[in-house]
Design a protein around this motif. Structure first.
Motif, PDB file in Angstrom:
ATOM      1  N   HIS A  56       0.828  -1.219   0.000  1.00  0.00           N
ATOM      2  CA  HIS A  56       0.000   0.000   0.000  1.00  0.00           C
ATOM      3  C   HIS A  56       0.857   1.262   0.000  1.00  0.00           C
ATOM      4  O   HIS A  56       0.741   2.093   0.887  1.00  0.00           O
ATOM      5  N   PRO A  57       1.748   1.440  -0.989  1.00  0.00           N
ATOM      6  CA  PRO A  57       2.556   2.664  -1.009  1.00  0.00           C
ATOM      7  C   PRO A  57       1.684   3.866  -1.355  1.00  0.00           C
ATOM      8  O   PRO A  57       0.834   3.784  -2.249  1.00  0.00           O
ATOM      9  N   ARG A  58       1.918   5.003  -0.697  1.00  0.00           N
ATOM     10  CA  ARG A  58       1.087   6.178  -0.952  1.00  0.00           C
ATOM     11  C   ARG A  58       1.584   7.362  -0.137  1.00  0.00           C
ATOM     12  O   ARG A  58       2.403   7.210   0.759  1.00  0.00           O
ATOM     13  N   ILE A  59       1.034   8.544  -0.442  1.00  0.00           N
ATOM     14  CA  ILE A  59       1.249   9.735   0.369  1.00  0.00           C
ATOM     15  C   ILE A  59      -0.039  10.546   0.336  1.00  0.00           C
ATOM     16  O   ILE A  59      -0.660  10.681  -0.722  1.00  0.00           O
ATOM     17  N   HIS A  60      -0.477  11.000   1.483  1.00  0.00           N
ATOM     18  CA  HIS A  60      -1.683  11.832   1.545  1.00  0.00           C
ATOM     19  C   HIS A  60      -1.806  12.440   2.936  1.00  0.00           C
ATOM     20  O   HIS A  60      -1.120  12.036   3.879  1.00  0.00           O
ATOM     21  N   ILE A  61      -2.690  13.398   3.058  1.00  0.00           N
ATOM     22  CA  ILE A  61      -3.001  13.991   4.353  1.00  0.00           C
ATOM     23  C   ILE A  61      -3.875  13.005   5.116  1.00  0.00           C
ATOM     24  O   ILE A  61      -4.772  12.379   4.542  1.00  0.00           O
ATOM     25  N   THR A  62      -3.604  12.862   6.401  1.00  0.00           N
ATOM     26  CA  THR A  62      -4.329  11.867   7.200  1.00  0.00           C
ATOM     27  C   THR A  62      -4.902  12.486   8.467  1.00  0.00           C
ATOM     28  O   THR A  62      -4.387  13.491   8.974  1.00  0.00           O
ATOM     29  N   GLU A  63      -5.959  11.868   8.954  1.00  0.00           N
ATOM     30  CA  GLU A  63      -6.552  12.262  10.232  1.00  0.00           C
ATOM     31  C   GLU A  63      -6.274  11.209  11.302  1.00  0.00           C
ATOM     32  O   GLU A  63      -6.486  11.446  12.486  1.00  0.00           O
ATOM     33  N   ASN A  64      -5.831  10.040  10.881  1.00  0.00           N
ATOM     34  CA  ASN A  64      -5.610   8.939  11.811  1.00  0.00           C
ATOM     35  C   ASN A  64      -4.254   9.058  12.508  1.00  0.00           C
ATOM     36  O   ASN A  64      -3.303   9.607  11.953  1.00  0.00           O
ATOM     37  N   ASN A  65      -4.187   8.528  13.705  1.00  0.00           N
ATOM     38  CA  ASN A  65      -2.932   8.484  14.452  1.00  0.00           C
ATOM     39  C   ASN A  65      -2.479   7.040  14.582  1.00  0.00           C
ATOM     40  O   ASN A  65      -3.280   6.118  14.531  1.00  0.00           O
ATOM     41  N   ARG A  66      -1.189   6.856  14.744  1.00  0.00           N
ATOM     42  CA  ARG A  66      -0.646   5.527  14.986  1.00  0.00           C
ATOM     43  C   ARG A  66       0.388   5.626  16.100  1.00  0.00           C
ATOM     44  O   ARG A  66       1.105   6.619  16.213  1.00  0.00           O
ATOM     45  N   HIS A  95       7.721  13.668 -15.050  1.00  0.00           N
ATOM     46  CA  HIS A  95       7.404  12.811 -16.214  1.00  0.00           C
ATOM     47  C   HIS A  95       6.117  11.996 -16.023  1.00  0.00           C
ATOM     48  O   HIS A  95       5.942  10.954 -16.649  1.00  0.00           O
ATOM     49  N   PHE A  96       5.227  12.470 -15.165  1.00  0.00           N
ATOM     50  CA  PHE A  96       3.948  11.800 -14.897  1.00  0.00           C
ATOM     51  C   PHE A  96       4.153  10.375 -14.354  1.00  0.00           C
ATOM     52  O   PHE A  96       3.305   9.502 -14.461  1.00  0.00           O
ATOM     53  N   GLU A  97       5.330  10.147 -13.756  1.00  0.00           N
ATOM     54  CA  GLU A  97       5.617   8.849 -13.149  1.00  0.00           C
ATOM     55  C   GLU A  97       4.940   8.772 -11.775  1.00  0.00           C
ATOM     56  O   GLU A  97       4.442   9.763 -11.239  1.00  0.00           O
ATOM     57  N   ARG A  98       4.981   7.571 -11.200  1.00  0.00           N
ATOM     58  CA  ARG A  98       4.452   7.391  -9.837  1.00  0.00           C
ATOM     59  C   ARG A  98       5.533   7.787  -8.823  1.00  0.00           C
ATOM     60  O   ARG A  98       5.918   6.999  -7.962  1.00  0.00           O
ATOM     61  N   ILE A  99       5.998   9.002  -8.975  1.00  0.00           N
ATOM     62  CA  ILE A  99       7.041   9.546  -8.111  1.00  0.00           C
ATOM     63  C   ILE A  99       6.607  10.941  -7.680  1.00  0.00           C
ATOM     64  O   ILE A  99       6.155  11.740  -8.512  1.00  0.00           O
ATOM     65  N   LEU A 100       6.731  11.209  -6.412  1.00  0.00           N
ATOM     66  CA  LEU A 100       6.385  12.526  -5.888  1.00  0.00           C
ATOM     67  C   LEU A 100       7.597  13.081  -5.145  1.00  0.00           C
ATOM     68  O   LEU A 100       8.182  12.389  -4.307  1.00  0.00           O
ATOM     69  N   ILE A 101       7.969  14.317  -5.466  1.00  0.00           N
ATOM     70  CA  ILE A 101       9.138  14.938  -4.844  1.00  0.00           C
ATOM     71  C   ILE A 101       8.707  16.174  -4.062  1.00  0.00           C
ATOM     72  O   ILE A 101       8.099  17.091  -4.637  1.00  0.00           O
ATOM     73  N   HIS A 126       8.939  -2.421  -4.933  1.00  0.00           N
ATOM     74  CA  HIS A 126      10.160  -1.629  -5.047  1.00  0.00           C
ATOM     75  C   HIS A 126       9.959  -0.200  -4.533  1.00  0.00           C
ATOM     76  O   HIS A 126      10.830   0.663  -4.752  1.00  0.00           O
ATOM     77  N   SER A 127       8.840   0.068  -3.878  1.00  0.00           N
ATOM     78  CA  SER A 127       8.562   1.415  -3.361  1.00  0.00           C
ATOM     79  C   SER A 127       9.633   1.824  -2.364  1.00  0.00           C
ATOM     80  O   SER A 127      10.176   0.984  -1.634  1.00  0.00           O
ATOM     81  N   ASN A 128       9.893   3.135  -2.314  1.00  0.00           N
ATOM     82  CA  ASN A 128      10.936   3.627  -1.417  1.00  0.00           C
ATOM     83  C   ASN A 128      10.686   5.090  -1.082  1.00  0.00           C
ATOM     84  O   ASN A 128       9.956   5.788  -1.800  1.00  0.00           O
ATOM     85  N   LEU A 129      11.273   5.525   0.012  1.00  0.00           N
ATOM     86  CA  LEU A 129      11.217   6.918   0.448  1.00  0.00           C
ATOM     87  C   LEU A 129      12.663   7.351   0.660  1.00  0.00           C
ATOM     88  O   LEU A 129      13.369   6.772   1.493  1.00  0.00           O
ATOM     89  N   ILE A 130      13.099   8.352  -0.117  1.00  0.00           N
ATOM     90  CA  ILE A 130      14.523   8.702  -0.182  1.00  0.00           C
ATOM     91  C   ILE A 130      14.702  10.185   0.103  1.00  0.00           C
ATOM     92  O   ILE A 130      13.952  11.028  -0.407  1.00  0.00           O
TER      93      ILE A 130
END
Length: 588
Positions: A56-66, A95-101, A126-130
């Protein structure tokens, strides 16, 4: 819908609108592959989730806590060092890739402002956060990739960041008719849907099918089969989708298979192919992703945290099964104990007629009315009296073994039943509080060592039973662990409430709060029985027997394990559990 380039573009647009100019505040790493940080923007504070989870790779604003670990992992510490207090100055999708910077301006050790890049690659396993500096020198990554793991692209501190290998796809944001038709005409033998997502970056199979649907084309049609008019409609449909993306005309929504049923998919654009399916709209892309992934992400998190507990319980179950087999074989061996007693008595009765040093002795079995002859094996080195004594000793030992075995069998069966109920509770667990309660229960039952309380550690949150409302307005409570079942049945329920449980099958205790009513509608009984069957080991079975009676008829024997009760004067209802029916009951 996969989190493709279109969804990534929608996320980027939302984050740009809310986070640009904001400063990063608190940074935490609750999971090995997940980062959460706060952003203080103008007039609002936001919590952002960035996950490199393979499922479940993703990035978004969240209301939940962990819940966060007591000690921050290394990558979290690196982020705090370089970007805590930093200002988000740009968010882009190359390049409209599934990459967010995320480009973040922060001060270095000398106090000079520099740009750091927090790069999320949404690439399945292969998802990663760099994190890199302004020159794309890698400062660290949530998943370090050495040459041993990948000879194509290393992701290690000190290395220069390079984008994942290109697949030579076209950027759909630069869609041109000439290139589109040229590519379409060389796709011999390929389906139209496959052509779209294999030729253009960021287009998922679901979105490719949607483009075909809007053009009135079957996604499984071969490219060479469609005529010129359909080709034009396909290009126009594709262009319209990309125009919606370019202008931010997003319609975040969840689509369901049936009313109140399970989720079919999510989308950030209106999906014509799901026309007729129940739909729920959301105010933002983050909101729909939160709703879609929360249940899946939480289930994966619970499975991961429950793994060690489940393995321990399964080891005990295996031990009980082996013990059961040993007991069965032992009982087979001593099944003929009465014949040993008979032989001892016949030797005693004929003790003076047995010649010395003989191997066998044949006599009439006068204990049988038919007076058959019986041959008795003897030890020639022993006297007849000693041979008789040997048979009596063998009989008495078998008798003692049988008595002990009956007790051991009962204890083993009770333990096996209990452990199966714990496995069922692990399947039902919804959050960390449920798992904590199960581990407490296992510690109290002696299966695991009770962990020592750590200084400063807060008391674990108490788990609560699931709550449903029947179609007739009756509250239905469902336990999620044996301790919770005991609490629910023995302390929460009133004597006149209805108690339910699957017959001789591990599962949850279910309580119908009658509020003193003498009769409960049949529909409510059936709905509660559906819950009892669904939250049991027989979840996948049909016509599951569910016993029910008033709570006052349910007792707990002294010394019984958690969740184990006995009951009288019950009735039985047979029900087939269906997930859709469970989901139609409103849970509070």
């Amino acid at each position: 819908m996969a989190l493709d380039g279109i969804t990534t573009a929608a996320i980027a647009a939302e984050l740009r609108g809310k986070l640009l100019g904001g400063r990063i505040d608190k940074i935490h790493q609750p999971l090995a592959d997940e980062i959460r940080f706060s952003v203080r923007a103008i007039g609002a504070n936001y919590k952002v989730l960035a996950s490199a989870n393979s499922g479940h790779p993703r990035i978004h604003i969240t209301e939940n806590n962990r819940e966060n670990p007591l000690k921050a992992p290394l990558f979290c510490m690196v982020l705090r060092k370089y970007i805590a207090g930093g200002k988000i100055v740009d968010i882009c999708q190359p390049h409209f890739e599934r990459i967010l910077i995320l480009k973040i301006e922060s001060a270095n050790e000398m106090g000079d402002l520099t740009i750091k890049h927090l790069i999320l690659e949404i690439m399945g396993k292969h998802s990663n956060l760099i994190l890199t500096d302004e020159n794309l020198k890698i400062l660290d990554a949530i998943k370090r990739i050495s040459h041993d793991k990948s000879s194509v692209r290393e992701v290690l501190p000190g290395k220069t960041y390079v984008f994942p290998p290109s697949q030579n796809k076209q950027n759909p944001m630069e869609l041109e008719a000439k290139t589109f038709y040229k590519l379409l005409h060389i796709q011999e033998g390929k389906k139209v849907q496959d052509f779209l997502y294999q030729s253009y970056t960021g287009i998922s199979p679901v979105m490719a099918a949607e483009i075909c649907c809007r053009a009135g084309i079957d996604p499984s049609d071969a490219c060479e089969q469609i005529h010129a008019q359909q080709e034009a409609a396909l290009f126009q449909s594709f262009g319209a989708v990309m125009e919606d993306v370019r202008h931010g005309n997003f319609s975040p929504a969840l689509y369901y298979r049936t009313q109140g049923g399970s989720i079919l998919d999510f989308s950030v654009l209106e999906m014509k192919q799901f026309t007729g399916c129940p739909v729920k709209s959301f105010p933002s892309v983050s909101a729909v992703l939160e709703a879609f992934y929360t249940e899946r992400d939480n289930a994966a998190h619970i499975r991961q945290k429950a793994h060690d507990t489940r393995r321990l319980v399964l080891n005990h179950v295996e031990r009980c099964v082996k013990k059961k087999e040993i007991q069965r074989k032992t009982l087979q061996e001593i099944a003929g104990k009465e014949i040993w007693k008979l032989k001892g008595e016949l030797i005693t009765a004929n003790i003076y007629a047995i010649p010395p040093n003989t191997n066998t002795f044949r006599t009439v079995n006068f204990y049988d009315e038919n007076l058959p002859e019986i041959e008795i094996a003897l030890d020639p080195t022993k006297t007849p009296a000693e041979n008789a004594q040997k048979y009596f000793q063998k009989y008495n030992k078998a008798k003692r073994t049988l008595a002990a075995m009956e007790i051991q069998q009962k204890q083993n069966e009770e333990e096996l039943t209990y452990l199966e109920s714990v496995l069922q509770a692990l399947d039902t667990a919804k959050d960390d509080a449920d798992l904590s309660e199960i581990r407490t229960e296992l510690a109290e039952s002696g299966f695991i060592r009770r962990p020592a309380a750590k200084k400063g550690q807060s008391k674990p949150k108490k788990a609560k039973p699931m709550r449903f409302l029947s179609s007739d307005g009756y509250e239905i409570l469902v336990g999620k662990s044996n301790l919770q079942n005991d609490e629910l049945t023995l302390r929460t329920a009133e004597p006149t409430d209805i108690w339910m449980h699957t017959k001789n099958i591990p599962g949850s205790h279910v309580i119908i709060r009658t509020n003193g009513a003498e009769e409960v509608p049949v529909s409510t009984l059936e709905e509660a029985a559906t819950l009892a069957a669904y939250f049991s080991k027989a979840k996948q079975s049909s016509l599951v027997p569910v016993d029910y009676t008033q709570r006052k008829n349910v007792k707990k024997p002294n010394g019984a394990k958690p969740g184990m009760v006995i009951y009288l004067t019950n009735k039985t209802i047979y029900i087939t559990p269906e997930e859709e029916k469970v989901q139609t009951l409103s849970q509070s």
